[in-house]
Scaffold this motif. Structure first.
Motif, PDB file in Angstrom:
ATOM      1  N   ILE A 167      -6.319  10.768  -4.838  1.00 33.10           N
ATOM      2  CA  ILE A 167      -7.294  11.661  -4.185  1.00 33.10           C
ATOM      3  C   ILE A 167      -6.650  12.502  -3.083  1.00 33.10           C
ATOM      4  O   ILE A 167      -7.349  13.147  -2.305  1.00 33.10           O
ATOM      5  CB  ILE A 167      -8.488  10.870  -3.629  1.00 33.10           C
ATOM      6  CG1 ILE A 167      -8.044   9.898  -2.525  1.00 33.10           C
ATOM      7  CG2 ILE A 167      -9.214  10.138  -4.744  1.00 33.10           C
ATOM      8  CD1 ILE A 167      -9.216   9.200  -1.832  1.00 33.10           C
ATOM      9  N   LYS A 223      -3.843  -4.062  -2.208  1.00 35.36           N
ATOM     10  CA  LYS A 223      -3.450  -2.921  -1.370  1.00 35.36           C
ATOM     11  C   LYS A 223      -2.587  -1.929  -2.137  1.00 35.36           C
ATOM     12  O   LYS A 223      -2.676  -0.722  -1.908  1.00 35.36           O
ATOM     13  CB  LYS A 223      -2.717  -3.416  -0.120  1.00 35.36           C
ATOM     14  CG  LYS A 223      -3.606  -4.128   0.875  1.00 35.36           C
ATOM     15  CD  LYS A 223      -4.582  -3.172   1.543  1.00 35.36           C
ATOM     16  CE  LYS A 223      -3.904  -2.334   2.602  1.00 35.36           C
ATOM     17  NZ  LYS A 223      -4.873  -1.547   3.391  1.00 35.36           N
ATOM     18  N   ILE A 245      -5.004   0.127  -3.996  1.00 38.51           N
ATOM     19  CA  ILE A 245      -5.687   1.065  -3.100  1.00 38.51           C
ATOM     20  C   ILE A 245      -4.746   2.215  -2.741  1.00 38.51           C
ATOM     21  O   ILE A 245      -5.154   3.384  -2.669  1.00 38.51           O
ATOM     22  CB  ILE A 245      -6.187   0.345  -1.838  1.00 38.51           C
ATOM     23  CG1 ILE A 245      -7.266  -0.677  -2.218  1.00 38.51           C
ATOM     24  CG2 ILE A 245      -6.736   1.346  -0.828  1.00 38.51           C
ATOM     25  CD1 ILE A 245      -7.704  -1.566  -1.065  1.00 38.51           C
ATOM     26  N   GLY A 246      -3.472   1.888  -2.531  1.00 34.73           N
ATOM     27  CA  GLY A 246      -2.489   2.930  -2.229  1.00 34.73           C
ATOM     28  C   GLY A 246      -2.344   3.921  -3.368  1.00 34.73           C
ATOM     29  O   GLY A 246      -2.225   5.135  -3.152  1.00 34.73           O
ATOM     30  N   LYS A 263      -4.305  11.541  -0.534  1.00 31.95           N
ATOM     31  CA  LYS A 263      -3.973  10.982   0.771  1.00 31.95           C
ATOM     32  C   LYS A 263      -2.550  10.458   0.780  1.00 31.95           C
ATOM     33  O   LYS A 263      -2.153   9.694  -0.094  1.00 31.95           O
ATOM     34  CB  LYS A 263      -4.945   9.867   1.139  1.00 31.95           C
ATOM     35  CG  LYS A 263      -4.710   9.297   2.526  1.00 31.95           C
ATOM     36  CD  LYS A 263      -5.747   8.229   2.880  1.00 31.95           C
ATOM     37  CE  LYS A 263      -5.487   7.666   4.272  1.00 31.95           C
ATOM     38  NZ  LYS A 263      -6.469   6.597   4.625  1.00 31.95           N
ATOM     39  N   TYR A 316       0.842  -1.199   0.000  1.00 32.27           N
ATOM     40  CA  TYR A 316       0.000   0.000   0.000  1.00 32.27           C
ATOM     41  C   TYR A 316       0.882   1.255   0.000  1.00 32.27           C
ATOM     42  O   TYR A 316       0.672   2.184  -0.790  1.00 32.27           O
ATOM     43  CB  TYR A 316      -0.911   0.003   1.218  1.00 32.27           C
ATOM     44  CG  TYR A 316      -1.698   1.278   1.402  1.00 32.27           C
ATOM     45  CD1 TYR A 316      -2.952   1.439   0.807  1.00 32.27           C
ATOM     46  CD2 TYR A 316      -1.193   2.335   2.155  1.00 32.27           C
ATOM     47  CE1 TYR A 316      -3.675   2.613   0.962  1.00 32.27           C
ATOM     48  CE2 TYR A 316      -1.904   3.513   2.314  1.00 32.27           C
ATOM     49  CZ  TYR A 316      -3.140   3.645   1.721  1.00 32.27           C
ATOM     50  OH  TYR A 316      -3.843   4.811   1.874  1.00 32.27           O
ATOM     51  N   CYS A 371      -4.666   4.615  -5.668  1.00 24.76           N
ATOM     52  CA  CYS A 371      -5.897   5.423  -5.748  1.00 24.76           C
ATOM     53  C   CYS A 371      -5.983   6.437  -4.611  1.00 24.76           C
ATOM     54  O   CYS A 371      -6.472   7.557  -4.808  1.00 24.76           O
ATOM     55  CB  CYS A 371      -7.111   4.500  -5.737  1.00 24.76           C
ATOM     56  SG  CYS A 371      -7.250   3.464  -7.229  1.00 24.76           S
ATOM     57  N   SER A 372      -5.488   6.066  -3.436  1.00 21.48           N
ATOM     58  CA  SER A 372      -5.532   7.000  -2.312  1.00 21.48           C
ATOM     59  C   SER A 372      -4.632   8.206  -2.562  1.00 21.48           C
ATOM     60  O   SER A 372      -4.962   9.334  -2.187  1.00 21.48           O
ATOM     61  CB  SER A 372      -5.134   6.297  -1.011  1.00 21.48           C
ATOM     62  OG  SER A 372      -3.764   5.926  -1.025  1.00 21.48           O
ATOM     63  N   SER A 407      -4.691   6.238 -11.992  1.00 21.08           N
ATOM     64  CA  SER A 407      -5.997   5.702 -11.584  1.00 21.08           C
ATOM     65  C   SER A 407      -6.265   4.365 -12.247  1.00 21.08           C
ATOM     66  O   SER A 407      -6.712   3.408 -11.591  1.00 21.08           O
ATOM     67  CB  SER A 407      -7.113   6.684 -11.918  1.00 21.08           C
ATOM     68  OG  SER A 407      -6.961   7.905 -11.215  1.00 21.08           O
ATOM     69  N   ASN A 458       1.322   4.149  -2.898  1.00 23.56           N
ATOM     70  CA  ASN A 458       0.991   5.514  -2.524  1.00 23.56           C
ATOM     71  C   ASN A 458       2.168   6.456  -2.781  1.00 23.56           C
ATOM     72  O   ASN A 458       2.012   7.531  -3.383  1.00 23.56           O
ATOM     73  CB  ASN A 458       0.579   5.553  -1.052  1.00 23.56           C
ATOM     74  CG  ASN A 458       0.124   6.919  -0.591  1.00 23.56           C
ATOM     75  OD1 ASN A 458       0.939   7.744  -0.212  1.00 23.56           O
ATOM     76  ND2 ASN A 458      -1.180   7.148  -0.610  1.00 23.56           N
ATOM     77  N   ASP A 495       0.405   8.285   2.831  1.00 24.90           N
ATOM     78  CA  ASP A 495       0.577   7.255   3.852  1.00 24.90           C
ATOM     79  C   ASP A 495       1.725   7.632   4.776  1.00 24.90           C
ATOM     80  O   ASP A 495       2.835   7.936   4.322  1.00 24.90           O
ATOM     81  CB  ASP A 495       0.870   5.908   3.193  1.00 24.90           C
ATOM     82  CG  ASP A 495       1.106   4.814   4.206  1.00 24.90           C
ATOM     83  OD1 ASP A 495       0.199   4.545   5.001  1.00 24.90           O
ATOM     84  OD2 ASP A 495       2.215   4.234   4.201  1.00 24.90           O
ATOM     85  N   ARG A 529       2.482   9.502  -5.635  1.00 20.82           N
ATOM     86  CA  ARG A 529       2.714  10.883  -5.225  1.00 20.82           C
ATOM     87  C   ARG A 529       3.908  11.468  -5.962  1.00 20.82           C
ATOM     88  O   ARG A 529       3.894  12.636  -6.362  1.00 20.82           O
ATOM     89  CB  ARG A 529       2.916  10.965  -3.711  1.00 20.82           C
ATOM     90  CG  ARG A 529       1.641  10.695  -2.917  1.00 20.82           C
ATOM     91  CD  ARG A 529       1.927  10.658  -1.431  1.00 20.82           C
ATOM     92  NE  ARG A 529       2.419  11.928  -0.941  1.00 20.82           N
ATOM     93  CZ  ARG A 529       3.413  12.043  -0.056  1.00 20.82           C
ATOM     94  NH1 ARG A 529       4.026  10.985   0.417  1.00 20.82           N
ATOM     95  NH2 ARG A 529       3.790  13.239   0.354  1.00 20.82           N
TER      96      ARG A 529
END
Length: 308
Positions: free
Chosen positions: A293, A283, A286-287, A295, A227, A289-290, A251, A231, A297, A235
């Protein structure tokens, strides 16, 4: 006496036993392939209490190596790495080593030999795991396996735990403090260096061993690391290449990881390593996609540091 050309920067934060081992290995470097090279070991302590200083002074006593100690009071991995850059301003080359690693005596020699042979700006190499203890499924699954590629080849990514750089290239950039407590500062830094056209090569011989505690060989930690990796890299992409195209590409990749991970779960058939690999894909997605938006980690949890 000849002035050292290489500043070997050893970063540490509140891990005295690991630091002692890493520092000892840094002091033990020998140069056979590049016998003309001289180096200095600079310890960058990111603990405001300077907890590594007593060990530094104890081990420095009687050492023939040229040494320096720098206390970086402001917490954050990017700040500590930037302090190492500042400490390298008068050198031709700089190298990074972290306090959870041990470098064989020929490590820096092999990095320098590859840099000279391939006229490279940056050289990196394998990080071999040294487990405190690990269940069989972790070994079988290759979750910490070192990267395999030939010397002189071009690596996809560069981490700062095993690297030698020309200061003329390295000092053109700073580590981005938005990554202070999330990690990824090195991925972002070397992506920027690569974008300038700098030559980055791999040295298969320049191996370091990284201590992996038992707490990092659990299902939960390995899945969460995926994750975090998804993430952080996303970034990096969003910071360096902002715009609708990057958002769309990342995405799609995130959704693809989630779907392929979920679809592969039934194929695990009770095998723990396969199950963890499937959930790791989920995961990672999900990382990704987070990050899209907004976010971040939190990977390093130090007092006084906030996520960005």
């Amino acid at each position: 006496m000849q002035k050292p050309q290489v500043n070997l920067c050893l970063l540490t934060y509140k891990r005295p036993d690991l630091f002692r081992r890493a520092f000892e290995s840094a002091l033990s470097q020998v140069f056979v392939r590049c016998p003309d090279v001289r180096y200095r070991v600079t310890v960058v302590d990111n603990d405001p209490a300077a907890s590594a200083r007593p060990i530094f002074e104890e081990m420095a006593n009687g050492s023939r190596a040229e040494l320096a100690y720098a206390s970086e009071m402001k917490p954050g991995i990017a700040r500590a790495r930037n302090r190492a850059l500042d400490e390298s301003e008068n050198f031709e080359f700089m190298a990074f080593l972290d306090d959870d690693e041990v470098a064989p005596p020929n490590w820096l020699d092999n990095l320098m030999a590859a840099l000279r042979k391939y006229n490279a700006d940056v050289v990196t190499g394998p990080v071999r795991p040294c487990f405190e203890s690990a269940p069989d499924w972790v070994i079988q699954g290759g979750f910490f396996a070192e990267e395999q590629r030939e010397t002189g080849s071009i690596p996809k990514f560069v981490a700062s735990n095993n690297v030698l750089m020309k200061c003329g290239v390295a000092l053109r950039f700073r580590f981005d403090e938005r990554f202070n407590n999330t990690s990824g500062e090195d991925t972002h830094y070397f992506m920027r260096i690569r974008d300038t056209g700098a030559k980055i090569v791999w040295s298969r011989e320049a191996i370091v061993e990284e201590f992996v505690p038992a707490s990092r060989t659990t299902e939960e930690w390995i899945v969460q690391r995926c994750y975090s990796n998804g993430n952080r890299y996303t970034r990096c992409c969003l910071y360096l290449y902002p715009g609708a195209r990057t958002v769309a590409v990342r995405s799609v990749k995130g959704i693809a990881f989630i779907l392929t991970g979920l679809l592969s779960l039934p194929l695990a058939r009770g095998k723990l390593d396969r199950k963890v690999k499937s959930w790791s894909k989920v995961k990672r997605g999900i990382g990704i996609c987070s990050a899209v938006i907004g976010k971040a980690d939190v990977y390093y949890r130090k007092p006084g540091v906030t996520a960005s």
